[in-house]
Design an enzyme around this catalytic site. Sequence first.
Site, PDB file in Angstrom:
ATOM      1  N   TYR A  23      -0.868  -0.956  10.210  1.00 42.61           N
ATOM      2  CA  TYR A  23      -1.104  -1.226   8.775  1.00 42.61           C
ATOM      3  C   TYR A  23       0.114  -0.824   7.945  1.00 42.61           C
ATOM      4  O   TYR A  23       0.582  -1.593   7.103  1.00 42.61           O
ATOM      5  CB  TYR A  23      -2.349  -0.459   8.325  1.00 42.61           C
ATOM      6  CG  TYR A  23      -2.752  -0.708   6.884  1.00 42.61           C
ATOM      7  CD1 TYR A  23      -3.274  -1.934   6.475  1.00 42.61           C
ATOM      8  CD2 TYR A  23      -2.648   0.304   5.925  1.00 42.61           C
ATOM      9  CE1 TYR A  23      -3.663  -2.157   5.155  1.00 42.61           C
ATOM     10  CE2 TYR A  23      -3.037   0.094   4.604  1.00 42.61           C
ATOM     11  CZ  TYR A  23      -3.546  -1.137   4.227  1.00 42.61           C
ATOM     12  OH  TYR A  23      -3.937  -1.346   2.919  1.00 42.61           O
ATOM     13  N   SER A  31       0.857  -1.193   0.000  1.00 44.07           N
ATOM     14  CA  SER A  31       0.000   0.000   0.000  1.00 44.07           C
ATOM     15  C   SER A  31       0.884   1.231   0.000  1.00 44.07           C
ATOM     16  O   SER A  31       2.022   1.191   0.496  1.00 44.07           O
ATOM     17  CB  SER A  31      -0.870   0.014   1.261  1.00 44.07           C
ATOM     18  OG  SER A  31      -1.427   1.301   1.466  1.00 44.07           O
TER      19      SER A  31
HETATM   20  N1  NAD Z   1      -8.935  -0.264  -0.821  1.00 47.44           N
HETATM   21  C1  NAD Z   1      -7.842   0.458  -0.704  1.00 47.44           C
HETATM   22  O1  NAD Z   1      -7.881   1.691  -0.668  1.00 47.44           O
HETATM   23  C2  NAD Z   1      -6.502  -0.234  -0.649  1.00 47.44           C
HETATM   24  C3  NAD Z   1      -5.343   0.509  -0.908  1.00 47.44           C
HETATM   25  C4  NAD Z   1      -4.097  -0.125  -0.846  1.00 47.44           C
HETATM   26  C5  NAD Z   1      -4.034  -1.470  -0.545  1.00 47.44           C
HETATM   27  N2  NAD Z   1      -5.181  -2.168  -0.297  1.00 47.44           N
HETATM   28  C6  NAD Z   1      -5.060  -3.591   0.026  1.00 47.44           C
HETATM   29  O2  NAD Z   1      -5.723  -4.359  -0.962  1.00 47.44           O
HETATM   30  C7  NAD Z   1      -6.199  -5.590  -0.379  1.00 47.44           C
HETATM   31  C8  NAD Z   1      -7.666  -5.738  -0.673  1.00 47.44           C
HETATM   32  O3  NAD Z   1      -8.336  -4.633  -0.126  1.00 47.44           O
HETATM   33  P1  NAD Z   1      -9.875  -4.321  -0.410  1.00 47.44           P
HETATM   34  O4  NAD Z   1      -9.994  -2.851  -0.385  1.00 47.44           O
HETATM   35  O5  NAD Z   1     -10.355  -5.085  -1.571  1.00 47.44           O
HETATM   36  O6  NAD Z   1     -10.467  -4.861   0.967  1.00 47.44           O
HETATM   37  P2  NAD Z   1     -11.665  -5.843   1.323  1.00 47.44           P
HETATM   38  O7  NAD Z   1     -11.855  -5.724   2.779  1.00 47.44           O
HETATM   39  O8  NAD Z   1     -12.813  -5.565   0.416  1.00 47.44           O
HETATM   40  O9  NAD Z   1     -11.053  -7.267   0.968  1.00 47.44           O
HETATM   41  C9  NAD Z   1     -10.146  -7.950   1.798  1.00 47.44           C
HETATM   42  C10 NAD Z   1     -10.343  -9.434   1.586  1.00 47.44           C
HETATM   43  O10 NAD Z   1      -9.415 -10.137   2.430  1.00 47.44           O
HETATM   44  C11 NAD Z   1     -10.111 -11.199   3.059  1.00 47.44           C
HETATM   45  N3  NAD Z   1      -9.450 -11.563   4.317  1.00 47.44           N
HETATM   46  C12 NAD Z   1      -9.348 -10.812   5.464  1.00 47.44           C
HETATM   47  N4  NAD Z   1      -8.710 -11.510   6.419  1.00 47.44           N
HETATM   48  C13 NAD Z   1      -8.397 -12.716   5.870  1.00 47.44           C
HETATM   49  C14 NAD Z   1      -7.747 -13.881   6.363  1.00 47.44           C
HETATM   50  N5  NAD Z   1      -7.282 -13.962   7.628  1.00 47.44           N
HETATM   51  N6  NAD Z   1      -7.596 -14.949   5.530  1.00 47.44           N
HETATM   52  C15 NAD Z   1      -8.064 -14.884   4.257  1.00 47.44           C
HETATM   53  N7  NAD Z   1      -8.685 -13.815   3.730  1.00 47.44           N
HETATM   54  C16 NAD Z   1      -8.860 -12.751   4.539  1.00 47.44           C
HETATM   55  C17 NAD Z   1     -11.523 -10.658   3.290  1.00 47.44           C
HETATM   56  O11 NAD Z   1     -12.453 -11.695   3.532  1.00 47.44           O
HETATM   57  C18 NAD Z   1     -11.760  -9.909   1.988  1.00 47.44           C
HETATM   58  O12 NAD Z   1     -12.263 -10.745   0.966  1.00 47.44           O
HETATM   59  C19 NAD Z   1      -5.846  -5.497   1.108  1.00 47.44           C
HETATM   60  O13 NAD Z   1      -4.626  -6.175   1.327  1.00 47.44           O
HETATM   61  C20 NAD Z   1      -5.672  -4.009   1.328  1.00 47.44           C
HETATM   62  O14 NAD Z   1      -4.850  -3.734   2.432  1.00 47.44           O
HETATM   63  C21 NAD Z   1      -6.409  -1.584  -0.356  1.00 47.44           C
END
Ligand code: NAD
Length: 257
Positions: free
Chosen positions: A164, A149
């Site tokens: 985070y 991120s």
């Molecule tokens: N949305 C943003 O702004 C953003 C920006 C940078 C990075 N990210 C990263 O992208 C990834 C996806 O984010 P998102 O926005 O789609 O979030 P989200 O919450 O929609 O998706 C996260 C997914 O991870 C799964 N998960 C959580 N804990 C878990 C575990 N212990 N075992 C297996 N699966 C697990 C959840 O069930 C979910 O499907 C994350 O790693 C997040 O940190 C997101």
Amino acid sequence: MFNTQRTAVITGATSDRGIGETVARRYAREGWAIVILDLDGEKSAKVAAAIGGEFDVPSFGYEIDVTSEESVTAAEAAVAAEVRDGNLPTVGALANIAGITSPVPFLETTLELWNKVMAVNATGTYLVTKAFLPGMIDAGFGRIVNMSSVSAQRGGGVFGKVPYSSAKAAILGFTKALARELGPTGVTVNAVTPGAVDTNIRVGATAESEAALAASIPVGRTATTEEVAAVITFLSTDDAAYLTGATFDINGGSHIH
Ligand SMILES: NC(=O)c1ccc[n+]([C@@H]2O[C@H](COP(=O)([O-])OP(=O)(O)OC[C@H]3O[C@@H](n4cnc5c(N)ncnc54)[C@H](O)[C@@H]3O)[C@@H](O)[C@H]2O)c1
């Protein structure tokens, strides 16, 4: 259709409006067989079947808790069995997308929160990679893409705070060191560092905070999940063989360095 002979494994890919589901869909659209691994096994299988049906590619979904070595081993064994039985091509790509964030200010964090955020993001990436890597090394081809991120690079500033940013920074070090070690094997390891992406992960964000966020980004908006998925699937192609140990910013210019 350049990847009909390979399977892409995606963790964290069942969340509605999430990045992982879009990544799985894009792999399938590009001809990959897909495996979705997420906390809810039934939902993983359902989402995988829907995507597989839409793009006519083999698809499976299993339960995984990326923080549990036992759970990760079981999921890998389930995938390996389908490969052995001829129901899936060999695993060519792993996208470690599963993650959680936390907006708690540092002095209000607990050790439990710290451990949880580190476990899902950093330890999860370690465990799942370790489970799927031997098959890739045997095949002489592999593409591992880890979800970091912009928070790792600029110290939060979007939503997630110290735990985070720390966990996502650990993923960058992991990616670089593993890429170096795997150089001669045909397996590449890269990280993506999205800025704010339009998903549900920032629970608690308000309309005002979202507007202020958009105004702070040179491109003037948050990223779409498709824009993140495009980079991840490109890094999984044959064309990306010379890209390894690298960090790919997807942040609309919000962090230029
Ligand atoms: N949305 C943003 O702004 C953003 C920006 C940078 C990075 N990210 C990263 O992208 C990834 C996806 O984010 P998102 O926005 O789609 O979030 P989200 O919450 O929609 O998706 C996260 C997914 O991870 C799964 N998960 C959580 N804990 C878990 C575990 N212990 N075992 C297996 N699966 C697990 C959840 O069930 C979910 O499907 C994350 O790693 C997040 O940190 C997101």
